[in-house]
Design an enzyme around this catalytic site. Sequence first.
Site, mmCIF file in Angstrom:
data_model
loop_
_atom_site.group_PDB
_atom_site.id
_atom_site.type_symbol
_atom_site.label_atom_id
_atom_site.label_comp_id
_atom_site.label_asym_id
_atom_site.label_seq_id
_atom_site.Cartn_x
_atom_site.Cartn_y
_atom_site.Cartn_z
ATOM 1 N N CYS A 24 24.991 -12.778 100.642
ATOM 2 C CA CYS A 24 24.511 -14.154 100.436
ATOM 3 C C CYS A 24 23.655 -14.328 99.176
ATOM 4 C CB CYS A 24 23.684 -14.654 101.616
ATOM 5 S SG CYS A 24 24.433 -14.312 103.201
ATOM 6 N N ARG A 73 27.974 -13.307 95.400
ATOM 7 C CA ARG A 73 27.268 -12.671 96.510
ATOM 8 C C ARG A 73 27.854 -13.077 97.857
ATOM 9 N NH1 ARG A 73 22.386 -10.689 94.814
ATOM 10 N NH2 ARG A 73 21.640 -10.624 96.939
ATOM 11 N N TRP A 126 27.865 -15.040 102.956
ATOM 12 C CA TRP A 126 28.826 -13.970 103.215
ATOM 13 C C TRP A 126 28.495 -13.529 104.629
ATOM 14 C CZ3 TRP A 126 29.085 -8.504 103.839
ATOM 15 C CH2 TRP A 126 30.308 -7.923 103.491
ATOM 16 N N ASN A 153 18.761 -14.421 102.970
ATOM 17 C CA ASN A 153 19.685 -13.345 102.614
ATOM 18 C C ASN A 153 19.107 -12.061 103.210
ATOM 19 O OD1 ASN A 153 20.105 -11.451 99.536
ATOM 20 N ND2 ASN A 153 21.362 -11.440 101.342
ATOM 21 N N GLY A 154 19.892 -11.396 104.047
ATOM 22 C CA GLY A 154 19.403 -10.179 104.692
ATOM 23 C C GLY A 154 19.802 -10.189 106.163
ATOM 24 N N GLU A 206 39.337 4.328 89.360
ATOM 25 C CA GLU A 206 38.820 3.014 88.988
ATOM 26 C C GLU A 206 39.966 2.008 88.766
ATOM 27 O OE1 GLU A 206 36.114 1.587 89.165
ATOM 28 O OE2 GLU A 206 36.274 -0.123 87.827
ATOM 29 N N LYS A 248 40.360 -1.487 90.870
ATOM 30 C CA LYS A 248 40.483 -2.821 90.262
ATOM 31 C C LYS A 248 41.713 -3.537 90.811
ATOM 32 C CE LYS A 248 37.407 -3.145 89.198
ATOM 33 N NZ LYS A 248 36.182 -2.448 89.127
ATOM 34 N N GLU A 306 41.416 -4.475 94.569
ATOM 35 C CA GLU A 306 40.362 -5.464 94.850
ATOM 36 C C GLU A 306 40.828 -6.888 94.588
ATOM 37 O OE1 GLU A 306 35.890 -3.806 94.040
ATOM 38 O OE2 GLU A 306 37.166 -3.954 92.285
ATOM 39 N N HIS A 313 49.892 18.273 96.620
ATOM 40 C CA HIS A 313 49.274 18.515 97.930
ATOM 41 C C HIS A 313 49.368 17.286 98.830
ATOM 42 C CE1 HIS A 313 47.831 22.388 96.586
ATOM 43 N NE2 HIS A 313 47.476 21.799 95.447
ATOM 44 N N LYS A 327 29.770 -8.869 95.343
ATOM 45 C CA LYS A 327 29.442 -8.037 94.188
ATOM 46 C C LYS A 327 28.339 -7.028 94.493
ATOM 47 C CE LYS A 327 28.863 -8.147 89.302
ATOM 48 N NZ LYS A 327 30.028 -7.242 89.201
HETATM 49 C C1 G6P Z 1 30.401 -3.415 95.439
HETATM 50 C C2 G6P Z 1 31.104 -4.159 94.327
HETATM 51 C C3 G6P Z 1 31.578 -3.157 93.263
HETATM 52 C C4 G6P Z 1 30.406 -2.325 92.764
HETATM 53 C C5 G6P Z 1 29.662 -1.657 93.920
HETATM 54 C C6 G6P Z 1 28.361 -1.019 93.460
HETATM 55 O O1 G6P Z 1 31.311 -2.619 96.102
HETATM 56 O O2 G6P Z 1 32.192 -4.907 94.824
HETATM 57 O O3 G6P Z 1 32.138 -3.863 92.181
HETATM 58 O O4 G6P Z 1 30.873 -1.360 91.887
HETATM 59 O O5 G6P Z 1 29.322 -2.613 94.914
HETATM 60 O O6 G6P Z 1 27.496 -2.022 92.983
HETATM 61 P P1 G6P Z 1 26.304 -1.746 92.009
HETATM 62 O O7 G6P Z 1 25.662 -3.072 91.794
HETATM 63 O O8 G6P Z 1 25.406 -0.772 92.721
HETATM 64 O O9 G6P Z 1 26.858 -1.164 90.770
#
Ligand code: G6P
Length: 594
Positions: A2, A27, A74, A100-101, A472, A476, A479, A495, A589
Amino acid sequence: MCGIVGYFGNKNGAEVVVDGLKRLEYRGYDSWGLAAVGEGKLIKHKQVGKIGGFDLKRDLPKFGGEICIGHTRWATHGGVTETNSHPHFSCDKKIAVVHNGIVENYQELRSDLEKKGHKFVSQTDTEVIAHLIEQTLKITKDKTEAVRQSLKKLQGSYALGIIFEDEKLMIGARKGSPLVLGVGKDQTILGSDVPAFLKYTNKVVFLEEFEMVAISDQIKGGYEIKNVNSGKTVKPKITTIKWDATEAEKGGHPHFMIKEMLEQPQVIEKTIGMGKGELDKAAKMIEKAKRVYVVACGTALHAGMYGSYLLAKINKIMVQPISAGELHHFAPLFKKGDLVICVSQSGETADVLEAVKSAHSAGAKVLALVNVMGSSLMRAADFSLLTKAGPEICVLSTKAYVSQMAMFVMISGALSGKISNAKKVLGIAKKDIEKILSKKSLEKIKKMSKSLAKAQNIYALGRGINYPNALEACLKIKEVSYIHAEGFAGGDLKHGPIALIEKGVPVIIFASDDESEAEIISNAMEVKARGADVIGINYRNNEVFEQYLPIEKNGFYSPIASIVYPQLMAYYIALEKKFDPDKPRNLAKSVTVK
Ligand code: G6P
């Protein structure tokens, strides 16, 4: 997760809050809502869905007030409904709360309040806060004090915005969730992060744990910060944020994702410009440590893995990467003399912050590579290097990844006393990325992505320094396009993963001019022999590549440029499938809860 925003000033607060919420949607974007005090009345608006297309003047022209709070949700406790969306209210509807929390003891508090006659309308943990304040006000008439007393009863985490119908007062508070105070001329703004209000002020106060702020015309200077536990006044520390407000805007681009990918050459340029002093200090911490770990989540973990390969290969230092979410299984083994490098864009990821606590309680030191100034990680670490991504708004991390990798290159340069070499290789990476982002190249990736969008599965392979990129790239793609994508180390192919290869499956191969080039090309041949469509990223073409994406020769530093190709693929696949690249489903995020 949130996001919250609160406005106290002489503008139409709702306009500022709606604008801020749009910037905080990374968020959470299940639902959103506002409450404002206009002409002595507390008014509200709540809506399920994203706030993106909402226009206050058009959609809610009469909504306004000089004090306003808002929330983008969220969901954690209670389904995604209008009733469960914030703000939440007391029984008399005179107290509005955004949160938020997670209030961990909300069930206990709720049943106690219900016994005292409070009627709850939602299934959220947040609503309990509004009723608790209402109940405390029966004993303590002072609103700030009633909030403070109520906060002391909450277990769990909170960043809060609270307003009242019958007093020109806004209260903010934080424990375990971020909250920043923006102090401008004739206006004070609360936000979950700085970009929420950067347009209005770059003077900020980062609230500390267990701090609350009361904002009112009756207070000298407009606001007062107190410690929740002691009730003592805390002197504010005002920081000037150097980010440019336009960096947090789309700037004519259709999405933050493409804008942020296009900014990657500048991110590298800024990293090259870093001061030697801070890099040397970080290098000393690494040199002095008995054992070094790198702890992070998601994309930041992949950057940490890249760093661990780099430090092993160039500096002969063993760095153990650990996913922050798994750390508690190993944390009891931390010792005095250890160093934990925490990598995080937001600096607010709950598992990463937990890692800091574990390290400190064992007497180990923490070095943070963090993007957000004033974030919880930055404040908790023994020393921080600020990565140079600037505000990253899109949920998918792109430029932050490149900035974190570039930071490891600079650290590695400082460790070997060759910062000038680090700058040189980063210069090559920067030029390379510029080429990858050229119009012609973008068109090529866009075209490729049309057919990739039809795939059921996509795989990526890399070895050594290129392995983190394989992970990575697939992170991407999955996601944002929701296509199943998995990255593997070339050496692991036989393997198990090779069983997945069938005719027509796209496999991205990360190769470069290092010692594993021949081996990864053999892997490419193995998958091609089983029908895979090989997309090769390398400094030279090879007949095994169905499609070839060129990079410059840059040895162990090649992954900084080569990741940009799959970032772009992910973006164009999402567009092809008509998904919003800035707001992938179910993701947020910044994962500030465990
Ligand atoms: C979430 C986000 C990712 C991010 C990760 C770590 O999973 O969706 O995009 O890499 O958190 O976030 P940070 O702010 O600690 O880099």
